[in-house]
Design an enzyme around this catalytic site. Structure first.
Site, PDB file in Angstrom:
ATOM      1  N   GLY A  71       1.836  -9.990   7.547  1.00 19.17           N
ATOM      2  CA  GLY A  71       2.804 -10.882   8.167  1.00 19.17           C
ATOM      3  C   GLY A  71       3.061 -12.155   7.384  1.00 19.17           C
ATOM      4  N   ASP A  72       2.404 -12.324   6.262  1.00 16.55           N
ATOM      5  CA  ASP A  72       2.555 -13.539   5.469  1.00 16.55           C
ATOM      6  C   ASP A  72       3.829 -13.456   4.633  1.00 16.55           C
ATOM      7  OD1 ASP A  72       0.891 -16.041   4.384  1.00 16.55           O
ATOM      8  OD2 ASP A  72       2.001 -15.115   2.744  1.00 16.55           O
ATOM      9  N   LEU A  73       4.719 -14.420   4.818  1.00 16.93           N
ATOM     10  CA  LEU A  73       6.016 -14.405   4.145  1.00 16.93           C
ATOM     11  C   LEU A  73       5.875 -14.465   2.624  1.00 16.93           C
ATOM     12  CD1 LEU A  73       9.055 -14.274   4.532  1.00 16.93           C
ATOM     13  CD2 LEU A  73       9.068 -16.776   4.717  1.00 16.93           C
ATOM     14  N   TRP A 113       1.081 -14.762  -3.880  1.00 17.42           N
ATOM     15  CA  TRP A 113       1.334 -16.185  -3.642  1.00 17.42           C
ATOM     16  C   TRP A 113       1.581 -16.909  -4.965  1.00 17.42           C
ATOM     17  CZ3 TRP A 113      -3.434 -15.624  -0.207  1.00 17.42           C
ATOM     18  CH2 TRP A 113      -3.061 -15.345   1.108  1.00 17.42           C
TER      19      TRP A 113
END
Length: 125
Positions: A71-73, A113
């Site tokens: 769920g991490d954009l 990231w």
């Protein structure tokens, strides 16, 4: 909450005196995975704590090497860019695409990231 997590480990090891390295190492991988699932289930019962928060806790506090925060954009955008996808991948697609990253999906997430940071999509602060 974490007490219930260790109680589950105790039940897998039969008794407290059996919670020793050899007993834990002998546990089936599927049984150990259930402990992580249990952690998500128990912690998300607390108001304000969601799956994303638990995933971040597992990665950065528990140092678990195989957590995929679907769920991490930032991770989703990194996967989209890395694999040349037209749309942001959905959680199930993330699981499928990142299957090959096992057992180091936390590391893969960190690279996503950094990829987005390098492309100027997210701020490094």
């Amino acid at each position: 909450m974490l007490l219930k997590q260790s109680t589950t480990l105790l039940s897998l090891c039969v008794s407290e005196s059996e919670v020793v390295p050899d007993t834990v190492l002998a546990l089936d991988a599927a049984e150990l995975r259930k402990l992580d699932e249990s952690l998500v289930t128990k912690l998300t019962l607390v108001k304000g704590i969601g799956v994303w928060s638990v995933h971040m806790f597992m990665i950065f506090s528990l140092h678990k090497p195989d957590v995929l925060p679907v769920g991490d954009l930032g991770v989703r955008k990194g996967v989209q860019r890395l694999y040349g996808l037209k749309e942001l991948p959905l959680p199930l697609q993330m699981e499928e695409i990142c299957e090959k990253w096992k057992p180091y999906r936390s590391v893969g997430s960190w690279y996503m990231w950094r990829l987005m940071e390098a492309k100027g999509v997210v701020d490094s602060a």
